[in-house]
Design an enzyme around this catalytic site. Sequence first.
Site, mmCIF file in Angstrom:
data_model
loop_
_atom_site.group_PDB
_atom_site.id
_atom_site.type_symbol
_atom_site.label_atom_id
_atom_site.label_comp_id
_atom_site.label_asym_id
_atom_site.label_seq_id
_atom_site.Cartn_x
_atom_site.Cartn_y
_atom_site.Cartn_z
ATOM 1 N N HIS A 59 0.837 -1.215 0.000
ATOM 2 C CA HIS A 59 0.000 0.000 0.000
ATOM 3 C C HIS A 59 0.871 1.264 0.000
ATOM 4 O O HIS A 59 1.261 1.767 1.049
ATOM 5 C CB HIS A 59 -0.919 -0.022 1.226
ATOM 6 C CG HIS A 59 -2.025 0.975 1.160
ATOM 7 N ND1 HIS A 59 -3.287 0.724 1.651
ATOM 8 C CD2 HIS A 59 -2.074 2.243 0.661
ATOM 9 C CE1 HIS A 59 -4.050 1.784 1.460
ATOM 10 N NE2 HIS A 59 -3.329 2.726 0.865
ATOM 11 N N HIS A 61 1.433 5.166 -2.046
ATOM 12 C CA HIS A 61 0.988 6.194 -2.995
ATOM 13 C C HIS A 61 2.230 6.834 -3.617
ATOM 14 O O HIS A 61 2.902 7.634 -2.968
ATOM 15 C CB HIS A 61 0.136 7.250 -2.288
ATOM 16 C CG HIS A 61 -1.141 6.698 -1.729
ATOM 17 N ND1 HIS A 61 -2.321 6.681 -2.449
ATOM 18 C CD2 HIS A 61 -1.420 6.104 -0.537
ATOM 19 C CE1 HIS A 61 -3.278 6.112 -1.723
ATOM 20 N NE2 HIS A 61 -2.753 5.757 -0.555
ATOM 21 N N ARG A 63 2.195 8.688 -6.382
ATOM 22 C CA ARG A 63 1.803 10.010 -6.925
ATOM 23 C C ARG A 63 2.165 10.215 -8.387
ATOM 24 O O ARG A 63 2.168 11.366 -8.851
ATOM 25 C CB ARG A 63 2.429 11.147 -6.115
ATOM 26 C CG ARG A 63 2.173 11.098 -4.627
ATOM 27 C CD ARG A 63 0.710 11.223 -4.301
ATOM 28 N NE ARG A 63 0.490 11.388 -2.862
ATOM 29 C CZ ARG A 63 -0.604 10.967 -2.234
ATOM 30 N NH1 ARG A 63 -1.577 10.367 -2.894
ATOM 31 N NH2 ARG A 63 -0.736 11.161 -0.940
ATOM 32 N N ASP A 150 -8.896 3.096 -3.271
ATOM 33 C CA ASP A 150 -8.280 3.648 -2.059
ATOM 34 C C ASP A 150 -8.120 5.162 -2.122
ATOM 35 O O ASP A 150 -7.771 5.737 -3.144
ATOM 36 C CB ASP A 150 -6.906 3.013 -1.824
ATOM 37 C CG ASP A 150 -6.282 3.550 -0.552
ATOM 38 O OD1 ASP A 150 -6.837 3.309 0.522
ATOM 39 O OD2 ASP A 150 -5.256 4.258 -0.652
ATOM 40 N N HIS A 177 -11.086 0.477 0.870
ATOM 41 C CA HIS A 177 -10.881 1.597 1.791
ATOM 42 C C HIS A 177 -12.211 1.758 2.518
ATOM 43 O O HIS A 177 -13.200 2.192 1.919
ATOM 44 C CB HIS A 177 -10.509 2.841 0.978
ATOM 45 C CG HIS A 177 -10.524 4.124 1.739
ATOM 46 N ND1 HIS A 177 -9.389 4.880 1.932
ATOM 47 C CD2 HIS A 177 -11.530 4.805 2.335
ATOM 48 C CE1 HIS A 177 -9.705 5.971 2.624
ATOM 49 N NE2 HIS A 177 -11.005 5.952 2.884
ATOM 50 N N HIS A 230 -5.718 -0.528 5.635
ATOM 51 C CA HIS A 230 -5.463 0.306 6.824
ATOM 52 C C HIS A 230 -6.484 0.215 7.969
ATOM 53 O O HIS A 230 -7.172 1.192 8.281
ATOM 54 C CB HIS A 230 -5.236 1.773 6.429
ATOM 55 C CG HIS A 230 -6.171 2.358 5.400
ATOM 56 N ND1 HIS A 230 -7.535 2.367 5.550
ATOM 57 C CD2 HIS A 230 -5.918 2.975 4.214
ATOM 58 C CE1 HIS A 230 -8.082 2.962 4.508
ATOM 59 N NE2 HIS A 230 -7.124 3.332 3.678
ATOM 60 N N ASN A 276 -5.877 9.406 7.011
ATOM 61 C CA ASN A 276 -7.216 8.832 6.954
ATOM 62 C C ASN A 276 -7.130 7.328 6.706
ATOM 63 O O ASN A 276 -6.593 6.936 5.692
ATOM 64 C CB ASN A 276 -7.994 9.503 5.812
ATOM 65 C CG ASN A 276 -9.435 9.072 5.795
ATOM 66 O OD1 ASN A 276 -9.973 8.631 6.803
ATOM 67 N ND2 ASN A 276 -10.066 9.162 4.623
ATOM 68 N N ASP A 303 0.856 2.590 3.750
ATOM 69 C CA ASP A 303 -0.014 3.672 3.253
ATOM 70 C C ASP A 303 0.815 4.959 3.076
ATOM 71 O O ASP A 303 0.347 6.070 3.371
ATOM 72 C CB ASP A 303 -1.214 3.923 4.182
ATOM 73 C CG ASP A 303 -2.346 4.663 3.467
ATOM 74 O OD1 ASP A 303 -2.210 4.956 2.262
ATOM 75 O OD2 ASP A 303 -3.354 4.957 4.126
ATOM 76 N N HIS A 307 2.884 14.218 0.689
ATOM 77 C CA HIS A 307 2.315 15.531 0.353
ATOM 78 C C HIS A 307 3.446 16.549 0.520
ATOM 79 O O HIS A 307 4.415 16.296 1.237
ATOM 80 C CB HIS A 307 1.144 15.877 1.271
ATOM 81 C CG HIS A 307 -0.027 14.972 1.104
ATOM 82 N ND1 HIS A 307 -0.802 14.935 -0.045
ATOM 83 C CD2 HIS A 307 -0.575 14.033 1.931
ATOM 84 C CE1 HIS A 307 -1.763 14.021 0.084
ATOM 85 N NE2 HIS A 307 -1.641 13.459 1.268
#
Length: 421
Positions: A59, A61, A63, A150, A177, A230, A276, A303, A307
């Site tokens: 899991h 991200h 981007r 997700d 999710h 998660h 989250n 997860d 950012h």
Amino acid sequence: MMLLKNAHVVDYISDTDSKLDILIKNGRIAAVSDKIMALGAEEIDCRGLVAFPGIFDMHVHARDPGQTDKEDLLSCAKAAAAGGVTGFVCMPNTVPVIDNEKTLKYINTKAKAAKVKVYPACAITEGQMGAVICDFKLLKDSGAVAATDDGKPVKSARIMGEAMIKASDEQLPLISHCEDMDIASGGLINAGLVSIELDIYGSHRSSENIITGREIDLARDLHVPVHIAHVSTAESVAKIRAAKQAGIQVTCETAPHYFALTEDLLYAKDADYRMNPPLRLGRDVDAIIEGIADGTIDCIATDHAPHTPAEKADFHTAPNGVIGLETSLAACLTFLYHTEKVSLKDLVRLMCVNPRKILGMKGGSFKPGELADITLFEPNTEWEVTPKKFKSKARNSCFKGMKLKGRVRYTIVDGDIVYEI
Ligand code: DOR
Ligand code: ZN
């Protein structure tokens, strides 16, 4: 040819936990035994190092495409290598969403230059809009290893059920999710004492619990598998435990922050502690650890959700998410192994064996013939988490400033060293 001398080899599948040598030939495990002699092999002195059969993070991200100011496939793979992670699944909430052959092709082409193995997940519904189910056969044939919306739930139970059947027909793992958006209703943190004291709008825990229950009911009624992403609440753990006991095909993951941290950190009003699902209570942490220890929770995934510092600057408007690739092993060692809740062998099950098993992939053991994906680490070395030193482009770590115990020394992928210190 490479010879890892005197490593503390931990293998769940072959039930190994002892000092051994590992011989690697042509990118694969050639032998694991006492005192191997191999003329001409590059030798690495592994005294004091634990060897895991390649951590796999299901899991992440990355981007990419579309938000490469936060992270991209190559920076993400560098962060993974630095964290001892030899392969990962990248999530489809990119721009555009991974719901088509072209985007999968872009990722698979770019990922060839990555230091670790990258496997894309596709969306469950087109554009992750919750309305039209993707063509799973086409997307699986184009390289998708799982399907998930997700970042958000599939709002309609009917559409989710249909998607679960279609994914099962294609033998494509489906990841949910679990969040009821009506209940969550834009809540920034866990609804409870902290949200009340700080007068911040909170998202109620039932938002997660209700959809966890819904997915379990669908899996039972439709006789199909589902994987819950998660897991963060005690109630979700209890529901999944009962479902497994009833023979329902449910698997799940949790992330290090859910067994290490609680909502108290939010008093700092720092958006680096916002993700989250949100950080919960001490009793949730206890339940998550219990679920990890008794096998209810199948695996640990990060997860990893990068950012930019600018986005994370304002507590109220910052997007949810924390990075985790470079701290996950150390957090697992610190909060699960050094606390004597989970053995090294069980960590291998949680981080190396089960993620691959859920995705139907080979690997996760030191069996001769397996590809040589190996994580070598010092189990007792303490280090301070300093995000500016990360290989990731992002800095939003919820472990920042903390001292963690356990440091990666070498990451080996297909027999090549892709990270070393
Ligand atoms: O905190 C989160 N960040 N949770 C999610 O579900 C999505 C993720 C993201 O993409 O940033
Ligand atoms: Zn995610």
